[in-house]
Each structure stands twice: as structure tokens, then as C-alpha cells.
Design a protein around this motif. Sequence first.
Motif, PDB file in Angstrom:
ATOM      1  N   TYR A 164      -3.590  -1.142   6.179  1.00  0.00           N
ATOM      2  CA  TYR A 164      -3.849  -2.501   6.624  1.00  0.00           C
ATOM      3  C   TYR A 164      -2.713  -2.944   7.540  1.00  0.00           C
ATOM      4  N   ASP A 201     -12.629  -1.033   1.812  1.00  0.00           N
ATOM      5  CA  ASP A 201     -12.224  -2.431   1.972  1.00  0.00           C
ATOM      6  C   ASP A 201     -12.783  -3.298   0.857  1.00  0.00           C
ATOM      7  N   GLU A 222       1.722  -9.122   4.428  1.00  0.00           N
ATOM      8  CA  GLU A 222       0.766  -8.160   3.883  1.00  0.00           C
ATOM      9  C   GLU A 222      -0.023  -8.761   2.732  1.00  0.00           C
ATOM     10  N   GLN A 269       0.793  -1.216   0.000  1.00  0.00           N
ATOM     11  CA  GLN A 269       0.000   0.000   0.000  1.00  0.00           C
ATOM     12  C   GLN A 269       0.826   1.266   0.000  1.00  0.00           C
ATOM     13  N   ARG A 327      -4.010  -4.141  -5.412  1.00  0.00           N
ATOM     14  CA  ARG A 327      -2.738  -4.234  -4.677  1.00  0.00           C
ATOM     15  C   ARG A 327      -2.041  -5.558  -4.970  1.00  0.00           C
ATOM     16  N   LEU A 328      -2.807  -6.641  -5.021  1.00  0.00           N
ATOM     17  CA  LEU A 328      -2.233  -7.939  -5.372  1.00  0.00           C
ATOM     18  C   LEU A 328      -1.733  -7.928  -6.816  1.00  0.00           C
ATOM     19  N   THR A 346      -8.523  -4.253  -3.154  1.00  0.00           N
ATOM     20  CA  THR A 346      -7.581  -5.245  -2.644  1.00  0.00           C
ATOM     21  C   THR A 346      -6.923  -6.000  -3.792  1.00  0.00           C
ATOM     22  N   LYS A 350      -4.234  -9.501   2.189  1.00  0.00           N
ATOM     23  CA  LYS A 350      -5.036  -9.143   1.021  1.00  0.00           C
ATOM     24  C   LYS A 350      -5.859 -10.329   0.521  1.00  0.00           C
TER      25      LYS A 350
END
Length: 308
Positions: free
Chosen positions: A29, A193, A118, A24, A201-202, A198, A122
Motif C-alpha cells: 500500500y 484488498d 499508512e 505491512q 494490520r490495524l 486491512t 487502512k
Amino acid sequence: MGVKSKAAAAILVLLLFLGSLWLQGGLDYHWDSCLKGYNQVNTLHQLYNSSGVDGAEGPQLLESCPGQTFQVSLLLSHLLAAPAYTSDVLLQPYLSSWDELVRFMEALGPMVGLISKEIESKTSIIRQLALLAEGNPEAELGPDIHSINSVSVEAGTKNNKEASQHTGGYHSVRSMIWVELNRGLVDFYHQTDSGCRTLLRLHRALLWLKLFLEKLAETPVAGRLRSPSELCREAYKSTLANHHTWFVRRAAELAFIAMPERGFFFKLVCVQSQEELSTALNRVVQAIGEVYDRTQKALEENGMLDLP
């Protein structure tokens, strides 16, 4: 305490911050917010779908490595199972791929392994959202096309509708996008959220690992093989570093210093030479590329490549 011990202690302290900042670039998170659930059973009959793997090749393209946690053969199986329909990605094998990539990072030692925490948070968020959707019939309904956010383009709407007709809820990347847009869960201006945020980010982290593995598979240049530490740092600078603060970038540089030498990767992938490593990793990189490109297209068509 010697100089090396002090340096190692300093690196560890910095990485404790890095673990929560990694994907992030902030503190949105934390490790203790990891959601658990949606356990996967990694059996081959769950991995394959009608539009995935060429049956002629079979499920086991790479051999298993006895006695170790990370299995490159299992990673490849999950990746090959993820593409579905014409341009979609199934979330179950996608997340299972990340489970194996987390094991890959953890195998590289505690410094690099901290980063995987992290990523686990996710994948847990998306799995928990899927569980909640299963318990909420409304979440499983195909969304009304008239309620889709105006940032969706015509091509994206068509593809998302195709995915939603096959399944509902959080079955695939496109069905998740449809559901979350329809229910107003995606905020294009503030952090939420949502599964889409999410996933983004992955998605960024997947590009970093894809590029790293691609570089690790490269043949020698002028008879010299560059160190994995150098290759991982180079891959990071052209991917995740673009989304991180100065502090996180510096901490990442320190993390890569502790990365094992190339011989360790031979053992990790169960090969004996650079040529064999290249063959195995190139298969994985190609499979990651297919999953990445499909996810990129779905996010881009719905204006989600810059979700806060």
C-alpha cells in the motif's frame, strides 16, 4: 552541513520509506492510494450503543483540552462506544478511535507522524468498502452459513451469525467478516484488498499503541521514569517488529529517537503530573484492551490472524 543536520536528513529519508512499509513490512500500500470517504461526525449521540458505556459514568470521563487537535476525552468516548452485543466491535467508533490515535501520533512530530499516513490509508480502505456495500444490496445481506470458509470454527460462526442478525455489511467487525467470507473476498494465501486483511494490520498496530500507552502510564521504578522513546521502542519490539523486515525495524528505531520527552505528554493529555497521566492513560488502555480482545477473538475464530 553539521553532523546533527546530516543525521536528521538521513532519518527523514528512511522514514519516507517507513511510512509505506510500517504496518505491512512491504510495499503493498502506498500513501497515494489512500481512499477517502465515509466521513464521521464525532458527536456523542452517534458514539454510544445499548451495550457500551455504563450510564452512571456518563460520556465525558476525561476533560477536553482546549486549543489542541488531539483530544484524549474523545478517544476514550470512541473506544467505549465500540464494544457491541456480546463479543462484537462496531466499526464506526472503532475507526473514529483510529482517527484520534492518528492525531495523537501526528502531535508527536513529523518523524512519528509519518507513520500515521499508512494507518490513515487502512482506515480509508475500510470506510470505502463500507460505502460500496451501502450501494450494493447484496453486500448488506446476511451471508449463507453454508458458504462460510471452512477455517471458521463453530464458536466463531455462532458469534458472527449473531452480529449479522443485528446488522448487515460493514457495520461491525463480525458482520464484515461474514460478508467478506461469504462473497469470497478473503484470500488466506494471497494478498487482497479485503477489509479483514486491512483490519488485521490495524489490529497489530493497536496492540503496539496499547502497550506504549500502558508503559507511559507506569509509575517510576527506583525513582526513575524511563523516556517515552525507550518505552515506545520496547513496545514496538514486542509487537509490530515481529511482522516487519530488518529494514523497517531499523527505520523504526530511528523514528523513536525523535520522540518528545515526557513533559510533552503531560500537555498533550492536559495533566500536571505523572500520577494524573497514569490515571488518564490507564482508562484509555483499559478501553483499548476491551476493543483489542474482542477483535482478536473474532479474527482468531475465523483463522485470520495470519492473513498475508
